[in-house]
Scaffold this motif. Structure first.
Motif, short mmCIF file in Angstrom:
data_model
loop_
_atom_site.label_atom_id
_atom_site.label_comp_id
_atom_site.label_asym_id
_atom_site.label_seq_id
_atom_site.Cartn_x
_atom_site.Cartn_y
_atom_site.Cartn_z
N ILE A 1 0.85 -1.20 0.00
CA ILE A 1 0.00 0.00 0.00
C ILE A 1 0.88 1.24 0.00
CG2 ILE A 1 -0.28 0.10 2.53
CD1 ILE A 1 -3.22 1.01 1.87
N VAL A 2 2.09 1.09 0.55
CA VAL A 2 3.05 2.21 0.56
C VAL A 2 4.34 1.74 -0.09
CG1 VAL A 2 4.41 3.77 2.01
CG2 VAL A 2 2.09 3.15 2.70
N ARG A 3 4.85 2.58 -0.98
CA ARG A 3 6.15 2.24 -1.59
C ARG A 3 6.94 3.54 -1.78
NH1 ARG A 3 8.23 1.19 -6.94
NH2 ARG A 3 6.22 1.75 -7.88
N THR A 4 8.16 3.52 -1.29
CA THR A 4 9.01 4.69 -1.52
C THR A 4 10.19 4.26 -2.38
OG1 THR A 4 10.50 4.38 0.36
CG2 THR A 4 8.43 5.55 0.79
N ARG B 1 -6.35 16.79 -0.09
CA ARG B 1 -7.37 15.74 -0.20
C ARG B 1 -6.77 14.38 0.20
NH1 ARG B 1 -8.72 15.45 -5.68
NH2 ARG B 1 -10.22 17.14 -5.45
N PHE B 2 -5.50 14.14 -0.22
CA PHE B 2 -4.82 12.91 0.16
C PHE B 2 -4.77 12.78 1.68
CE2 PHE B 2 -0.71 11.23 1.64
CZ PHE B 2 -0.78 9.92 1.18
N ARG B 3 -4.45 13.89 2.35
CA ARG B 3 -4.35 13.83 3.81
C ARG B 3 -5.70 13.51 4.44
NH1 ARG B 3 -0.84 18.42 3.21
NH2 ARG B 3 -2.51 19.88 3.69
N ARG B 4 -6.76 14.10 3.93
CA ARG B 4 -8.04 13.87 4.63
C ARG B 4 -8.69 12.55 4.24
NH1 ARG B 4 -9.32 18.63 1.53
NH2 ARG B 4 -10.55 18.12 -0.30
N GLU B 5 -8.28 11.98 3.08
CA GLU B 5 -8.96 10.74 2.64
C GLU B 5 -8.12 9.49 2.84
OE1 GLU B 5 -10.16 11.42 -1.38
OE2 GLU B 5 -11.80 12.78 -0.79
N THR B 6 -6.81 9.65 2.87
CA THR B 6 -5.97 8.45 2.82
C THR B 6 -5.27 8.14 4.13
OG1 THR B 6 -5.63 8.97 0.50
CG2 THR B 6 -4.18 7.31 1.43
N VAL B 7 -4.94 9.19 4.90
CA VAL B 7 -4.16 8.92 6.11
C VAL B 7 -4.90 9.35 7.37
CG1 VAL B 7 -1.92 9.12 4.95
CG2 VAL B 7 -2.93 11.13 6.00
N GLY B 8 -4.60 8.65 8.45
CA GLY B 8 -5.07 9.05 9.77
C GLY B 8 -3.84 9.28 10.63
N LEU C 1 -9.16 7.65 12.96
CA LEU C 1 -9.85 6.51 12.34
C LEU C 1 -11.18 6.89 11.68
CD1 LEU C 1 -9.33 3.88 15.15
CD2 LEU C 1 -8.29 3.86 12.87
N ILE C 2 -11.71 8.07 12.05
CA ILE C 2 -13.11 8.37 11.73
C ILE C 2 -13.40 8.38 10.23
CG2 ILE C 2 -12.85 10.91 11.74
CD1 ILE C 2 -15.81 8.94 13.18
N ASN C 3 -12.42 8.73 9.42
CA ASN C 3 -12.67 8.79 7.98
C ASN C 3 -12.22 7.52 7.24
OD1 ASN C 3 -13.80 11.39 8.07
ND2 ASN C 3 -11.77 12.31 8.16
N GLN C 4 -12.01 6.46 8.02
CA GLN C 4 -11.57 5.17 7.49
C GLN C 4 -10.38 5.33 6.54
OE1 GLN C 4 -15.43 4.48 6.10
NE2 GLN C 4 -16.07 3.44 7.95
N PRO C 5 -9.27 5.79 7.08
CA PRO C 5 -8.10 6.01 6.23
C PRO C 5 -7.46 4.69 5.80
CG PRO C 5 -7.52 6.32 8.51
CD PRO C 5 -8.99 6.09 8.49
N LYS C 6 -6.68 4.77 4.73
CA LYS C 6 -6.03 3.54 4.25
C LYS C 6 -4.81 3.21 5.09
CE LYS C 6 -7.79 3.91 -0.38
NZ LYS C 6 -7.93 5.05 -1.27
N ILE C 7 -4.16 4.24 5.62
CA ILE C 7 -3.03 3.97 6.52
C ILE C 7 -3.13 4.86 7.76
CG2 ILE C 7 -1.30 3.10 4.89
CD1 ILE C 7 -0.25 5.91 4.57
#
Lengths: 238, 383
Positions: A5-8, A79-86, A153-159
């Protein structure tokens, strides 16, 4: 190997002459709990900030769930911050004039729409059903950290990215918070936790150690509740 | 939207003391704006009325006239009574918008104790009302056979209040009683003043007037416009403005407005600086909160919106309090300076509020920019 899910790729961050991150290659599998350890100034928090879209690398690439985060415009990065990460912070960072419930709803508000019932359920899930209407100043450190976790956790983030989540807690509250992390991991959440605490580090599926901005060690803890991911990290010693 | 209000109210309550000081500064500026707006509707009328104390500002006379006439130190020509106006036609003067009152008069050169003197028959009630500075030693005439003597005329003729004198015009001879000495500082000081009716009877010109002094209020309409209307109402007459009064009135009014406007602008500027300073401090103190909001994914619009709404709240509170204080100020000035009651201007509340909101909005621009520039990485790290 499980899906990343994460790759650097050769991720670097310099501040003037200082190389906070120096060509870090890292993959994190979906549902994995990764701990990041290392001495102060080793680049742990810088790595976490870049993974969370709070900071931008000066070199290399970051992919999260297939999206190249490094090339996102500021608006898309928000948008990435609010949708993808917690994000879970060592200092909790709760808004002082909002109640526990409202602090959780704040993340919903920035994401889409505040929903009190959902926020209440999130706080109940971390054992704060009696403290919904309390202001942060009326909560203990452990309770504040649980509000912070509920907000993450509230926005069901991916990570879920946590920076020293138990650093400001006493032993009893540390145990409560770690138990929540264990449950989240068991439910399939992807956790990346920066910590100084070796005990917290050992709870993860995998532990990497940073020094001078490079990954100097990667070890599997061998107790993966879901899957064991073999790290593909570039070892670099300076 | 409901949650946004909760956040806003929580934030306002959290910083109530600091925001109250900023709102108070805005209220001071707004009070002057409100006072200015409330007064500016009435102040023109008030100052105009005050200036009216210096006499008429329009004169109506027959189209051709050769008599030397004057009032208030102004010469209007020479009278021979050859040309007159019909008194009944003057009803139309009061129907012209802006006209406060008028003094009809009829001049004639009469013999008083065998010496020639100008007899001015005037509408005494209107003359008293429009020329409040006229000083009468004795009393005003109450009947048609009573007269006032101008101060210099009385001295030259050697007559004193209470004396009866004979006045002749052509073959008409009447005995009148001098009941007071009039001092105006103008041409009247050299005349004998009596009621219009008495002069009309003596000169056998019933229902005729030779000159009309008109007092008009030139705050809402220009004096020239009023003169044009009067001219249209009385085509057989000639209507002239007394330019000196018109110019003085306009100059004083403009200076009063400019002075109040300048003071209001300066106080508003001070208010704006206070708001800007307060918001700047608030932004600095709330850097961590702003950083957190950004970390939670708030975009610039949301962050800017929070501070702009707070600034507008300061403006609204300051504007509202300022409006009420300004209204009280205007009423106080009206009572103490103009001895009249100022009616609240309908456009003062929205005007004051809009100006306060605009100033608060402008004052917030730099602090909002500062808020948008907050780096969440640094602030969440405690830098």
């Amino acid at each position: 190997m499980s899906e990343s899910i994460v790759r650097t790729v050769k991720l670097s961050r310099t501040y003037g002459e200082l190389r906070a991150l120096d060509g870090v290659d890292l993959e994190v599998a979906r549902g994995e709990w990764l701990s990041v350890m290392g001495p102060s100034g080793s680049g742990k928090t810088t790595l976490l900030n870049i993974l969370g879209g709070l900071d931008r690398p000066t070199g290399g690439q970051l992919f999260v769930d297939g999206t190249e985060v490094t090339s996102l415009a500021p608006k898309d990065l928000a948008r990435f911050r609010r949708e993808t990460v917690g994000l879970v912070f060592q200092q909790f960072h709760l808004v002082p004039y909002l109640t526990a419930l409202e602090n959780v709803m704040l993340a919903q508000y920035f994401h889409s729409m505040a929903d009190e019932a959902e926020a209440r359920a999130a706080l109940e899930a971390v054992g704060l059903d009696e403290r919904l209407r309390h202001l942060p100043a009326q909560l203990s450190g452990g309770e504040q950290q649980r509000v912070c976790i509920a907000r993450a956790l509230i926005n069901q983030p991916k990570i879920i990215l946590a920076d020293e989540p138990t650093g400001n807690l006493d032993a009893a509250n540390e145990e409560i918070v770690l138990d929540i992390f264990r449950r989240l991991h068991a439910q399939g959440h992807t956790l990346i936790v920066v910590t100084h605490d070796a005990r917290v580090g050992r709870l993860a599926d995998r532990l990497i150690t940073l020094e001078h901005g490079c990954v100097v060690r990667a070890e599997s803890n061998g107790h993966d509740r879901r899957r064991l991911v073999v790290p593909e990290v570039a070892y670099a010693f300076h | 939207m409901r949650f946004a209000w909760r956040v806003l109210l929580g934030s306002l309550h959290h910083q109530r003391l600091r925001l109250s000081i900023a709102a108070l500064a805005m209220a001071l500026g707004s009070a002057l704006v409100s006072g200015l707006l409330n007064l500016s509707g009435d102040i023109g009328s008030q100052v105009g009325r005050e200036l009216r104390a210096y006499g008429a500002n329009l004169v109506i006379r027959p189209r051709e006239q050769s008599a030397r006439l004057g009032s208030g130190g102004l010469e209007f020509g020479a009278a021979t009574a050859a040309q007159t106006l019909v008194e009944a036609d003057l009803e139309r003067v009061n129907q012209v918008e802006g006209v406060i009152d008028y003094v009809p008069s009829l001049y004639a050169v009469v013999q008083l104790e065998q010496r020639p003197v100008v007899l001015a028959g005037v509408g005494l009630a209107a003359a008293r009302s429009l020329n409040p500075w006229w000083q009468v030693l004795g009393r005003w005439p109450a009947t048609d056979d009573e007269v006032l003597a101008g101060a210099r005329a009385a001295e030259a003729l050697g007559i004193k209040p209470g004396e009866a004198v004979s006045v002749s015009y052509g073959d008409q001879i009447r005995t009148v009683r001098m009941v007071g000495v009039l001092e105006t500082g103008g041409a009247e000081d050299e005349q004998i003043i009596t009621g219009l009716r008495a002069a009309q009877t003596l000169t056998a010109q019933p229902g005729r007037v030779g000159l009309v002094m008109v007092s008009a209020l030139a705050s809402d309409r220009s004096l020239e416009a009023i003169a044009r209307d009067l001219q249209a109402a009385l085509p057989q007459a000639e209507v002239r403005t007394l330019a000196q009064f018109a110019q003085a009135e306009a100059t004083v009014l403009n200076k009063v407005r400019l002075l109040i406007g300048l003071v209001a602008a300066l106080v508003l500027l001070a208010g704006a600086l206070t708001v800007a300073g307060t918001l700047h401090i608030i932004v600095m103190e709330r850097r961590t909160e702003i950083g957190l909001m950004k970390a939670l994914g708030a975009n610039d619009r949301r962050v800017a919106g929070l501070f702009l709404v707070e600034a507008l709240s300061i403006g609204a509170a300051g504007g509202l309090v300022g409006y009420l204080a300004g209204l009280a100020l205007a009423i106080g000035i009206g009572q103490r300076v103009f001895q009249t009651t100022i009616a609240p201007a309908a456009w003062a509340p929205p005007g004051t509020l809009l100006i306060a909101l605009g100033v608060a909005l402008l004052a917030s621009l730099l602090p909002v920019q500062r808020a948008l520039a907050v780096d969440p990485v640094k602030t969440l790290r405690g830098e």
